[in-house]
Design a protein around this motif. Sequence first.
Motif, PDB file in Angstrom:
ATOM      1  N   VAL A 174       0.846  -1.184   0.000  1.00  0.00           N
ATOM      2  CA  VAL A 174       0.000   0.000   0.000  1.00  0.00           C
ATOM      3  C   VAL A 174       0.884   1.237   0.000  1.00  0.00           C
ATOM      4  N   ALA A 175       0.584   2.189  -0.871  1.00  0.00           N
ATOM      5  CA  ALA A 175       1.364   3.430  -0.922  1.00  0.00           C
ATOM      6  C   ALA A 175       1.099   4.260   0.324  1.00  0.00           C
ATOM      7  N   THR A 176       2.154   4.890   0.836  1.00  0.00           N
ATOM      8  CA  THR A 176       2.006   5.705   2.035  1.00  0.00           C
ATOM      9  C   THR A 176       1.259   6.997   1.733  1.00  0.00           C
ATOM     10  N   ASP A 177       0.431   7.413   2.672  1.00  0.00           N
ATOM     11  CA  ASP A 177      -0.204   8.732   2.572  1.00  0.00           C
ATOM     12  C   ASP A 177       0.404   9.698   3.581  1.00  0.00           C
ATOM     13  N   PHE A 178       1.548   9.305   4.163  1.00  0.00           N
ATOM     14  CA  PHE A 178       2.231  10.155   5.125  1.00  0.00           C
ATOM     15  C   PHE A 178       3.500  10.770   4.538  1.00  0.00           C
ATOM     16  N   GLY A 179       3.729  10.636   3.232  1.00  0.00           N
ATOM     17  CA  GLY A 179       4.887  11.250   2.600  1.00  0.00           C
ATOM     18  C   GLY A 179       5.952  10.259   2.239  1.00  0.00           C
ATOM     19  N   ALA A 180       5.989   9.852   0.956  1.00  0.00           N
ATOM     20  CA  ALA A 180       7.007   8.902   0.509  1.00  0.00           C
ATOM     21  C   ALA A 180       8.398   9.474   0.737  1.00  0.00           C
ATOM     22  N   GLY A 181       9.287   8.666   1.264  1.00  0.00           N
ATOM     23  CA  GLY A 181      10.640   9.129   1.576  1.00  0.00           C
ATOM     24  C   GLY A 181      10.752   9.769   2.942  1.00  0.00           C
ATOM     25  N   PHE A 182       9.612  10.050   3.582  1.00  0.00           N
ATOM     26  CA  PHE A 182       9.605  10.604   4.928  1.00  0.00           C
ATOM     27  C   PHE A 182       9.046   9.598   5.936  1.00  0.00           C
ATOM     28  N   ASN A 183       7.938   8.967   5.580  1.00  0.00           N
ATOM     29  CA  ASN A 183       7.298   7.990   6.456  1.00  0.00           C
ATOM     30  C   ASN A 183       6.786   6.838   5.611  1.00  0.00           C
ATOM     31  N   GLN A 184       7.438   5.707   5.686  1.00  0.00           N
ATOM     32  CA  GLN A 184       6.957   4.553   4.960  1.00  0.00           C
ATOM     33  C   GLN A 184       7.446   3.278   5.636  1.00  0.00           C
ATOM     34  N   LEU A 185       6.574   2.288   5.654  1.00  0.00           N
ATOM     35  CA  LEU A 185       6.874   0.982   6.225  1.00  0.00           C
ATOM     36  C   LEU A 185       6.944   0.002   5.070  1.00  0.00           C
ATOM     37  N   ASP A 186       8.137  -0.468   4.734  1.00  0.00           N
ATOM     38  CA  ASP A 186       8.330  -1.244   3.507  1.00  0.00           C
ATOM     39  C   ASP A 186       8.424  -2.746   3.726  1.00  0.00           C
ATOM     40  N   GLY A 187       8.917  -3.178   4.860  1.00  0.00           N
ATOM     41  CA  GLY A 187       9.055  -4.610   5.100  1.00  0.00           C
ATOM     42  C   GLY A 187       9.224  -4.875   6.578  1.00  0.00           C
ATOM     43  N   LEU A 188       8.764  -6.047   7.027  1.00  0.00           N
ATOM     44  CA  LEU A 188       8.815  -6.387   8.444  1.00  0.00           C
ATOM     45  C   LEU A 188       9.579  -7.691   8.634  1.00  0.00           C
ATOM     46  N   ARG A 189      10.574  -7.659   9.512  1.00  0.00           N
ATOM     47  CA  ARG A 189      11.391  -8.827   9.848  1.00  0.00           C
ATOM     48  C   ARG A 189      11.218  -9.115  11.333  1.00  0.00           C
ATOM     49  N   LEU A 190      11.277 -10.380  11.684  1.00  0.00           N
ATOM     50  CA  LEU A 190      11.015 -10.764  13.058  1.00  0.00           C
ATOM     51  C   LEU A 190      11.833 -12.003  13.398  1.00  0.00           C
TER      52      LEU A 190
END
Length: 685
Positions: free
Chosen positions: A456-472
């Motif tokens: 999903v594309a961020t609506d908080f500003g690409a390059g400023f706030n984005q969650l691209d992948g989750l590792r655990l």
Amino acid sequence: MRPLPRRAACLVVIPVLGWLAAACGGKQDPPATGAAPGPTGEDAGTAAGGGGDGADGGGEAGGDGADDSGPRDSGGGRTDARPPVVVLLIGDGMGDQHVRGASLLSAGRPGALTMETAPHIGWLQTASLSGFTDSAAAATTLHSGVKTTNGRIGQDADGVELSGLVDRARAAGMAVGVVTTDTLTGATPTAFLTHAESRYDTATLAAGLAAAPPEVLLGGGATALGPLFDAGAVTLVGDAAALAAAARDPAAADRPLVGLFAPVELPFVAEPAGAPPAAGATAAPALPRLPALVDAALDRLLADPDGALLVVEAARIDHASHQNRTDLVFHEVVELDETLARVLERLAPLAETHATTVVLTADHECGGLALDDDILLPDGVPAATWRWRDHTNRDVPVYAWGDAAASLGGVRQHNSAVYAVLDGALQGRAPAAVALPRLADGQLDDLGAAAVHQTVATDFGAGFNQLDGLRLTADADGLWIGVDGVFDDRANAVVAWIDADLGAGTGVGAGRTLADERGAVDRLLSATPVHSGAAGLGFDAAVVQQGATLLRRESLLDEAGLRVFSAARGAPDDLAWQPSIVNYDDGNVADGVAAADAGATGATVHGMELFVPHDALWPDGLPAAGATLGVLLTLHSTDGATVSSQALPPQDLRPADGPGIAVSTVLSLTVDGSGAVVAGPVAWP
């Protein structure tokens, strides 16, 4: 125009320095254009430990792995029979913007400092086992190669005393000197000479220095150290004239030379002079500056036929940075550069008879300094902006002379590489491999591949706030969460929601609501109703970061940190504050402009790394039967009123029946009683 973050700023710096790849994390050694005469010549090729790929670990064997066994000798005998002369200069708190500003101050242009002419230039990551480091942990690593927790002096995280460069030199019969503009009981000098659980245990540190002083010990600290030294056992001096005389006195050569030139630290270079002495009064004796201190140290140390090790700290760079004193800080860096120039001048005639190695670096960056477009103020001081009054996770430059230090050039690696290089130089062989423990450093490969990717594309500003992948993942120490992405320096909050008993259906989202107004984190969580769409899901804790706040493991902050609200530890109206670590890879934080590591496509690799100790979630430690955990990442406005379109795992968080977040899936991980992963990470349900 806002100052550029470090990796964006390098696009401006590099045409002057001529080494774009090295400054931005690439592989190439910079040309030594205009270089001052180096101790042992130009780059003779990469020694063992070099040739990294610009990613975590650079040339260090194992990279950022899970082995915490400390330095490991890779074998190999001595290949250089010449006596070694090794000099390590530490600009405490000095980042690349400090260096650039000092060059502007001294020459009106960037790239003019002696340090910037080094034949080998690279970048160092500085994270400690506490996340972003302090001087004690960093200096301990520079001395021993071992990563430790903040505050420890010459000890590992378990309190085991470490040996290092000074011990190696002493065992080989070499002369040793330590010089600082700080008190000699400060974190950096003591990490090379003694041991203590806490950098603030001045009595223990002072006793350790006095019990076994090196051949040369110069700096401040007369209040703590003066009463401990036996004037018959050491040559004790307190001003410039006495130092110059003692350093050249053959009769004093068999006693340690100890100089205590201030009650605590030496004055700043640009500190205004005090009032002139009253009529008829005697002026105070002149104090030596750092170049003179080092000159005197070399007078004594270079007389030893077996070789020498000299450690030099320009401590007041850090002190000025903590105070955000633009008027002071660049003068301190210029003095360090003048000291370096003097060292190179003194060692140049020894190139044929001695194996000389010089390394200049920092223990960490302090202040988040950013220059304002290379503008000089009317007083000649560069205009600059400070982000913080504390240490940061920014990479620091490393400058090196001598073939033994070639592996420091052109790569990005952890600061334990400096130990490997200097230890090898003292032994006349190539650097040995140094294993690294798992660190919260923002380099995420050691956490495994991303289990879920953003759709999903961020609506908080690409390059400023984005969650691209989750590792655990998890280990014996705790839970590790890695978030590929970028994060705004000033706004918004990332929340890692943790279900410590996935499937039990307890906690927030399973009937529990929060109402704690104690601090910013508590208010944000309390203002975020959670609606669970999956039976058995309920969150017991959350790690919150507002404005890319850096959090040490030992810190508990209003605006960041772990909050526990499970029945075992927290209450809905009084959340439990527990230790955790959050750190970022340098380049994944937006600082007025989009984060450099967002790249042309906006996709990122590496970013934010979180560590949660097992005993922070479970008061008695991880259950013997193990546990299945669930993790969800959300992005919010700082007040919690607005949630981003992005979450990890990706899902539409907008509930149909009102405010808050509607959770349909989490990332699950099952561990046994030792913390070993037995299942996952996978999307659940």
